[in-house]
Design a protein around this motif. Structure first.
Motif, short mmCIF file in Angstrom:
data_model
loop_
_atom_site.label_atom_id
_atom_site.label_comp_id
_atom_site.label_asym_id
_atom_site.label_seq_id
_atom_site.Cartn_x
_atom_site.Cartn_y
_atom_site.Cartn_z
N TYR A 166 12.62 1.69 -16.86
CA TYR A 166 12.58 0.61 -15.88
C TYR A 166 13.73 0.73 -14.89
CZ TYR A 166 12.12 -3.87 -13.68
OH TYR A 166 11.94 -4.84 -12.72
N ALA A 167 14.94 1.06 -15.37
CA ALA A 167 16.08 1.23 -14.47
C ALA A 167 15.80 2.31 -13.44
CB ALA A 167 17.33 1.56 -15.27
N GLN A 168 15.14 3.38 -13.88
CA GLN A 168 14.80 4.46 -12.96
C GLN A 168 13.82 3.97 -11.90
OE1 GLN A 168 16.22 7.61 -12.96
NE2 GLN A 168 15.20 7.67 -10.97
N SER A 169 12.92 3.04 -12.28
CA SER A 169 11.94 2.54 -11.30
C SER A 169 12.65 1.74 -10.20
CB SER A 169 10.90 1.66 -12.00
OG SER A 169 11.45 0.41 -12.37
N LEU A 170 13.70 1.01 -10.56
CA LEU A 170 14.47 0.29 -9.54
C LEU A 170 15.12 1.26 -8.56
CD1 LEU A 170 16.30 -2.47 -11.65
CD2 LEU A 170 14.39 -2.79 -10.08
N VAL A 171 15.71 2.32 -9.12
CA VAL A 171 16.37 3.32 -8.27
C VAL A 171 15.34 4.02 -7.39
CG1 VAL A 171 17.73 5.45 -8.27
CG2 VAL A 171 18.23 3.64 -9.93
N ASP A 172 14.19 4.38 -7.97
CA ASP A 172 13.14 5.06 -7.20
C ASP A 172 12.66 4.19 -6.05
OD1 ASP A 172 13.31 7.22 -8.87
OD2 ASP A 172 11.58 6.64 -10.11
N CYS A 173 12.49 2.88 -6.33
CA CYS A 173 12.01 1.97 -5.30
C CYS A 173 13.01 1.88 -4.16
CB CYS A 173 11.77 0.59 -5.92
SG CYS A 173 10.90 -0.55 -4.83
N ALA A 174 14.30 1.78 -4.50
CA ALA A 174 15.33 1.72 -3.47
C ALA A 174 15.37 3.01 -2.66
CB ALA A 174 16.69 1.45 -4.12
N LYS A 175 15.25 4.15 -3.35
CA LYS A 175 15.24 5.44 -2.64
C LYS A 175 14.09 5.53 -1.66
CE LYS A 175 17.52 8.38 -6.08
NZ LYS A 175 17.33 9.51 -7.04
N LEU A 176 12.91 5.08 -2.08
CA LEU A 176 11.74 5.16 -1.21
C LEU A 176 11.93 4.32 0.05
CD1 LEU A 176 8.85 6.08 -0.67
CD2 LEU A 176 8.05 4.07 -1.95
N MET A 177 12.50 3.12 -0.14
CA MET A 177 12.72 2.26 1.01
C MET A 177 13.71 2.89 1.99
SD MET A 177 10.64 -0.02 0.42
CE MET A 177 9.66 0.71 -0.88
N LEU A 178 14.77 3.51 1.44
CA LEU A 178 15.75 4.17 2.30
C LEU A 178 15.16 5.38 2.99
CD1 LEU A 178 18.91 3.94 -0.01
CD2 LEU A 178 18.44 2.61 2.04
N THR A 179 14.32 6.11 2.27
CA THR A 179 13.66 7.29 2.86
C THR A 179 12.77 6.88 4.02
OG1 THR A 179 13.68 8.42 0.73
CG2 THR A 179 12.14 9.26 2.40
N GLN A 180 12.08 5.73 3.84
CA GLN A 180 11.19 5.24 4.90
C GLN A 180 11.94 4.41 5.93
OE1 GLN A 180 8.03 3.15 2.91
NE2 GLN A 180 7.12 5.02 2.06
N GLN A 218 0.82 -1.20 0.00
CA GLN A 218 0.00 0.00 0.00
C GLN A 218 0.87 1.26 0.00
OE1 GLN A 218 -3.50 0.03 -0.14
NE2 GLN A 218 -3.10 2.20 -0.58
N SER A 219 2.04 1.17 0.65
CA SER A 219 2.92 2.35 0.69
C SER A 219 3.39 2.75 -0.71
CB SER A 219 4.13 2.06 1.57
OG SER A 219 4.86 0.94 1.08
N LEU A 220 3.63 1.75 -1.57
CA LEU A 220 4.04 2.06 -2.95
C LEU A 220 2.88 2.63 -3.74
CD1 LEU A 220 6.32 -0.99 -3.93
CD2 LEU A 220 6.98 1.23 -3.02
N VAL A 221 1.69 2.10 -3.51
CA VAL A 221 0.50 2.62 -4.21
C VAL A 221 0.27 4.08 -3.84
CG1 VAL A 221 -2.00 2.39 -4.47
CG2 VAL A 221 -0.56 0.35 -4.37
N ASN A 222 0.51 4.41 -2.57
CA ASN A 222 0.29 5.79 -2.11
C ASN A 222 1.35 6.75 -2.65
OD1 ASN A 222 -1.93 4.87 -0.65
ND2 ASN A 222 -0.75 4.62 1.25
N ASP A 223 2.62 6.29 -2.71
CA ASP A 223 3.72 7.20 -3.00
C ASP A 223 4.18 7.20 -4.45
OD1 ASP A 223 3.70 7.86 -0.32
OD2 ASP A 223 5.25 6.40 0.20
N PHE A 224 3.80 6.16 -5.21
CA PHE A 224 4.27 6.07 -6.58
C PHE A 224 3.17 6.48 -7.56
CE2 PHE A 224 8.06 2.90 -6.63
CZ PHE A 224 8.73 3.72 -5.72
#
Length: 531
Positions: free
Chosen positions: A277-291, A202-208
């Motif tokens: 797609y490569a950017q999506s991997l980076v974005d996902c990692a950034k979000l996890m680190l931010t949280q 749900q966190s990805l649905v809210n933030d992405f």
């Protein structure tokens, strides 16, 4: 139990050796040639299955080729490679020729299908450690099974509580597979073997945004299309059984990484944009680190360096042509066929009959069983022996300090009992640690009639027993000319030498250098014996 320990340990060694060979071969291949992650994932999986299953196919049960004893024979041959045979009748020569041909055929068979297992003495000496490891193996497998079961239960809970995505996004149009969301999910995942679904946290649905979510959904869809849920389950079963194996861990890491990259590339190609797609991997990692969430714990990357590797592979994927299913299947089939053919020709078989026979050399009966058996043999009570056999006592398992029932009967020089024991299944070649074997014992007590009976029932005239040498060496050491002559005339090798253990100073013993009398030495020298 000794036989079971030998079998398990030998299979484990074959697993490690075959697995290490396959891992090295594939590792070098992928370094030398540019092979797609899609192809690599299936090749690594094929290699894992071969390393796990193939050692079991090497197990055979062939009493005809089982080794008579856990030892190596050493025979000196003349320049032509033929044993020197003198002073024998034409009839004996003819018989020997027949035996020689039979032995040659048997040797050819043995060469085409060699056998190997961990030495019985090693297993015997290490039995306490191996039993501890076996217990640890079972505990570790049980613990891993419970862990995976708990993970499966948690996944089912997440699946049962997941809901449809209410946000107005277009990802549901990407696939017919249901796309759900859950607050309990920590990373995008697929669930369900027969009716798979995609679950997005749900966190990805809210933030992405829609564009950021699409690559993640397509990645999970690729897992479903590749049937990775099924193959992942197979990997987990193997990992539960072989949790201790470094080979399995190495293979699983390679499979996981290449599988993820293969799904990344599939998703990128469907997006028609590797950069997106490569950017999506980076974005996902950034979000996890931010949280402040651990991306390793989430299962997105098995190692931190995997993120960089996956991004690089995705960006270079446009240069690679996607391999066709037929090419992948053919490559896996070639790997399997080549490995099996090589292993069948060069990997030694694991003969259960040999292991069982060898383990008895180092086994022992319980104190109560030993007492009953010795009493029965001492009194020559064959009926009592039959009763003991019916109750489960193996008459071929040695009694510590006395040998097998047959060896004891030979020591007693009770030829009637010897005949009856052979009739109910006593092994004429079963050795006993410290007590030789039946024919060696017959040579020790100089009983020619019993020796002839044993040979007629298949006794190996050149068998070597560590610490007790051969029948001929024992006959010459006793100084028995009649026994020496009979053994030589019936095929005993006058130049069969035995190297003793460190306890006896690694001494080389031969029939000639152990001969006790001048008459025995002269007879051996006439037959070209050497020291």
């Amino acid at each position: 139990m000794l036989a079971e320990l030998t079998l398990l340990s030998t299979v484990a060694v074959h697993h490690v050796l075959i697995g290490a060979g396959l891992f090295s071969l594939l590792f070098i291949t992928v370094k030398l040639f540019k092979i797609s992650s899609e192809m690599q994932s299936w090749l690594w999986l094929t290699a894992l299955l071969i390393a796990t299953v193939f050692p079991l196919s090497l197990v055979i049960n062939d009493p005809q080729t089982s080794k008579p004893s856990p030892l190596v024979r050493v025979a000196d041959l003349n320049s032509t490679g033929e044993r020197i045979l003198n002073d024998v009748s034409n009839e004996t020569i003819e018989i020997r020729n027949i035996i020689s041909i039979a032995n040659s055929e048997q040797q050819n068979t043995a060469n085409s299908a060699p056998e190997w297992n961990l030495p019985g003495e090693f297993i015997f000496n290490m039995s306490s450690i191996l039993l501890s490891f076996l217990g640890l193996w079972l505990i570790g497998s049980t613990w891993r099974f419970l862990q995976k079961s708990r993970s499966l239960i948690n996944t089912r809970k997440i699946f049962s509580r997941a809901t449809k995505i209410t946000k107005d996004i277009s990802i549901e149009k990407l696939t017919d597979i249901p796309v759900l969301t859950s607050q309990e999910a920590h990373s995008p995942m697929t669930a369900g073997l027969f009716n798979p679904v995609i679950i997005v946290p749900q966190s990805l649905v809210n933030d992405f945004s829609n564009q950021q979510l699409e690559p993640l959904v397509l990645h999970e869809l690729a897992h479903i299309q590749r049937f990775d849920i099924w193959f992942g389950l197979l990997q987990e079963i193997i990992a539960i059984i072989f949790w201790w194996s470094p080979i399995v861990r190495k293979f699983n890491h390679k499979i996981h990484l290449n599988r993820e990259i293969a799904c990344d590339i599939r998703a990128a190609k469907q997006l028609k944009s590797s950069k997106k797609y490569a950017q999506s991997l980076v974005d996902c990692a950034k979000l996890m680190l931010t949280q402040q969430k651990d991306i390793l714990a989430m299962g997105l990357f098995s190692q931190k360096k995997d993120l960089q590797h996956r991004v690089e592979e995705v960006l270079s994927s446009d240069l690679l042509q996607k391999p066709k299913k037929l090419i992948i299947a053919a490559s896996c089939l070639i790997l399997t066929t080549a490995t099996i053919a090589t292993a069948q020709n060069y990997a030694p078989k694991i003969n259960l009959a040999s292991i069982e026979k060898e383990s008895k050399f180092f086994s022992k009966l319980t104190e109560a069983q030993s007492e009953y058996l010795i009493t029965a043999v001492n009194y020559g009570d064959i009926n009592m022996i039959r009763t003991l056999v019916a109750d489960g006592i193996d008459i071929n398992t040695p009694v510590v300090g006395d040998g097998t029932a047959l060896i004891i009967a030979v020591k007693k020089q009770n030829i009637t009992l010897v005949e009856e024991l052979i009739a109910i299944g006593a092994d004429v070649n079963q050795a006993s640690r410290g007590d030789g074997n039946p024919l060696i014992t017959a040579a020790m007590v100089d009983n020619l009639d019993i020796a002839k009976l044993l040979l007629a029932n298949g006794a190996d005239i050149n068998a070597v027993v560590p610490g007790d040498e051969t029948p001929l060496i024992n006959a010459t050491r006793r100084g028995s000319l009649a026994m020496t002559k009979w053994l030589v005339e019936n095929g005993a090798d006058v130049n069969l030498k035995v190297k003793t253990s460190a306890w006896d100073g690694f001494e080389i013993r031969s029939p000639l250098n152990m001969a006790r009398t001048r008459a025995v030495k002269d007879f051996l020298l006439e037959h070209n014996a050497t020291e």
